[in-house]
Scaffold this active site. Structure first.
Site, short mmCIF file in Angstrom:
data_model
loop_
_atom_site.label_atom_id
_atom_site.label_comp_id
_atom_site.label_asym_id
_atom_site.label_seq_id
_atom_site.Cartn_x
_atom_site.Cartn_y
_atom_site.Cartn_z
N LYS A 1 0.83 -1.20 0.00
CA LYS A 1 0.00 0.00 0.00
C LYS A 1 0.88 1.26 0.00
O LYS A 1 2.09 1.18 0.21
CB LYS A 1 -0.95 -0.06 1.20
CG LYS A 1 -1.92 -1.26 1.14
CD LYS A 1 -2.80 -1.37 2.38
CE LYS A 1 -3.73 -2.57 2.28
NZ LYS A 1 -4.60 -2.72 3.50
N TYR B 1 -12.04 -3.01 -3.24
CA TYR B 1 -12.60 -3.19 -1.90
C TYR B 1 -14.13 -3.15 -1.92
O TYR B 1 -14.74 -2.76 -0.92
CB TYR B 1 -12.04 -2.14 -0.95
CG TYR B 1 -10.63 -2.42 -0.47
CD1 TYR B 1 -10.33 -3.58 0.24
CD2 TYR B 1 -9.60 -1.51 -0.70
CE1 TYR B 1 -9.04 -3.84 0.70
CE2 TYR B 1 -8.30 -1.76 -0.23
CZ TYR B 1 -8.04 -2.93 0.46
OH TYR B 1 -6.77 -3.18 0.93
N ASN C 1 -1.87 -0.09 7.20
CA ASN C 1 -1.30 -1.39 7.56
C ASN C 1 -0.46 -2.02 6.45
O ASN C 1 -0.34 -3.24 6.35
CB ASN C 1 -2.40 -2.34 8.06
CG ASN C 1 -3.47 -2.61 7.02
OD1 ASN C 1 -3.40 -2.10 5.90
ND2 ASN C 1 -4.45 -3.42 7.38
N HIS D 1 -1.61 -5.54 1.39
CA HIS D 1 -2.82 -6.33 1.15
C HIS D 1 -2.45 -7.72 0.64
O HIS D 1 -1.50 -7.87 -0.12
CB HIS D 1 -3.68 -5.65 0.06
CG HIS D 1 -4.69 -6.59 -0.56
ND1 HIS D 1 -5.89 -6.88 0.03
CD2 HIS D 1 -4.63 -7.35 -1.69
CE1 HIS D 1 -6.55 -7.76 -0.74
NE2 HIS D 1 -5.80 -8.05 -1.79
N GLU E 1 -8.94 -10.49 -8.13
CA GLU E 1 -8.03 -9.35 -7.95
C GLU E 1 -6.91 -9.34 -9.00
O GLU E 1 -6.52 -8.27 -9.48
CB GLU E 1 -7.46 -9.38 -6.53
CG GLU E 1 -8.54 -9.08 -5.49
CD GLU E 1 -8.12 -9.38 -4.06
OE1 GLU E 1 -6.97 -9.81 -3.83
OE2 GLU E 1 -8.96 -9.20 -3.17
P1 ATP Z 1 -6.56 -6.32 3.01
O1 ATP Z 1 -7.82 -6.69 2.25
O2 ATP Z 1 -6.11 -4.90 2.76
O3 ATP Z 1 -5.49 -7.34 2.81
P2 ATP Z 1 -7.64 -7.53 5.38
O4 ATP Z 1 -8.13 -8.59 4.45
O5 ATP Z 1 -6.73 -7.94 6.49
O6 ATP Z 1 -6.89 -6.38 4.58
P3 ATP Z 1 -10.26 -6.32 5.29
O7 ATP Z 1 -11.35 -6.65 6.24
O8 ATP Z 1 -10.31 -6.86 3.90
O9 ATP Z 1 -8.87 -6.76 6.01
O10 ATP Z 1 -10.11 -4.74 5.28
C1 ATP Z 1 -9.45 -4.10 4.21
C2 ATP Z 1 -8.69 -2.93 4.74
O11 ATP Z 1 -9.58 -1.96 5.28
C3 ATP Z 1 -7.74 -3.24 5.92
O12 ATP Z 1 -6.50 -3.76 5.51
C4 ATP Z 1 -7.59 -1.88 6.54
O13 ATP Z 1 -6.62 -1.09 5.83
C5 ATP Z 1 -8.96 -1.28 6.35
N1 ATP Z 1 -9.76 -1.49 7.56
C6 ATP Z 1 -10.34 -2.65 7.96
N2 ATP Z 1 -10.99 -2.49 9.11
C7 ATP Z 1 -10.84 -1.19 9.46
C8 ATP Z 1 -11.27 -0.38 10.53
N3 ATP Z 1 -12.02 -0.88 11.52
N4 ATP Z 1 -10.90 0.92 10.54
C9 ATP Z 1 -10.16 1.44 9.55
N5 ATP Z 1 -9.70 0.74 8.49
C10 ATP Z 1 -10.04 -0.55 8.46
MG MG Z 2 -9.21 -8.14 2.73
#
Ligand code: ATP
Ligand code: MG
Length: 136
Positions: free
Chosen positions: A9, A49, A112, A115, A126
């Site tokens: 990211k 997303y 974070n 992804h 994706e």
């Molecule tokens: P990614 O899809 O980015 O790999 P993930 O699968 O671990 O992450 P997801 O539930 O898909 O988690 O959420 C996608 C992204 O949305 C997270 O990586 C984070 O950057 C953001 N996100 C998720 N939950 C929160 C939250 N409660 N507050 C803020 N941002 C969030």
């Molecule tokens: Mg995810």
């Protein structure tokens, strides 16, 4: 063999973590199949997303992904989808174990670093979305 879509990211790119992250996947034994730096537009971020579009943080998430170049990658190898998620760590870095990418390099869920596809089906979707030109 299995493939996953892995994306560093904007914060990860800006902080100079591209080499460190690639090194971890290479050393584990995975194969890099696609790699490019992209300035993401809103439409692509929203599509990526789309499952989270009803969540309160969706707008901030899209802004974050569009805030600078991302490093889009396809990695290949045995069990890469699940193993990649293990290497990345929990969504919230506060819950990510030391030794994981998020656990070693981040503290905020909204920044974070990386992804990884959460299933083989997600990976197929994706990879098609981010590499419409295909990969070698
Ligand atoms: P990614 O899809 O980015 O790999 P993930 O699968 O671990 O992450 P997801 O539930 O898909 O988690 O959420 C996608 C992204 O949305 C997270 O990586 C984070 O950057 C953001 N996100 C998720 N939950 C929160 C939250 N409660 N507050 C803020 N941002 C969030
Ligand atoms: Mg995810």
């Amino acid at each position: 063999t299995e493939q996953s879509y892995i994306m560093i990211k904007p914060d990860g790119v800006q902080r100079g973590l591209v080499g460190e992250i690639i090194k971890r996947f290479e050393q584990r034994g995975y194969t890099l199949k696609g790699l490019k730096l992209i300035n993401v537009d809103r439409a692509l971020a929203e599509k990526h997303y789309e499952d989270l579009s009803a969540r309160p943080f969706f707008g901030a998430l899209v802004e974050y992904i569009c805030s600078g170049p991302v490093c889009a990658m396809v990695w290949e190898g045995k069990n890469i989808v699940a193993a990649g998620r293990t290497m990345i760590g929990a969504t919230n870095p506060q819950a990510s174990a030391p030794g994981t990418i998020r656990g070693d390099y981040s503290i905020e869920v909204g920044r974070n670093i990386i992804h990884g596809s959460d299933s083989v089906e997600s990976a197929t979707r994706e990879i098609g979305l981010w590499f419409p030109e295909g990969i070698t």
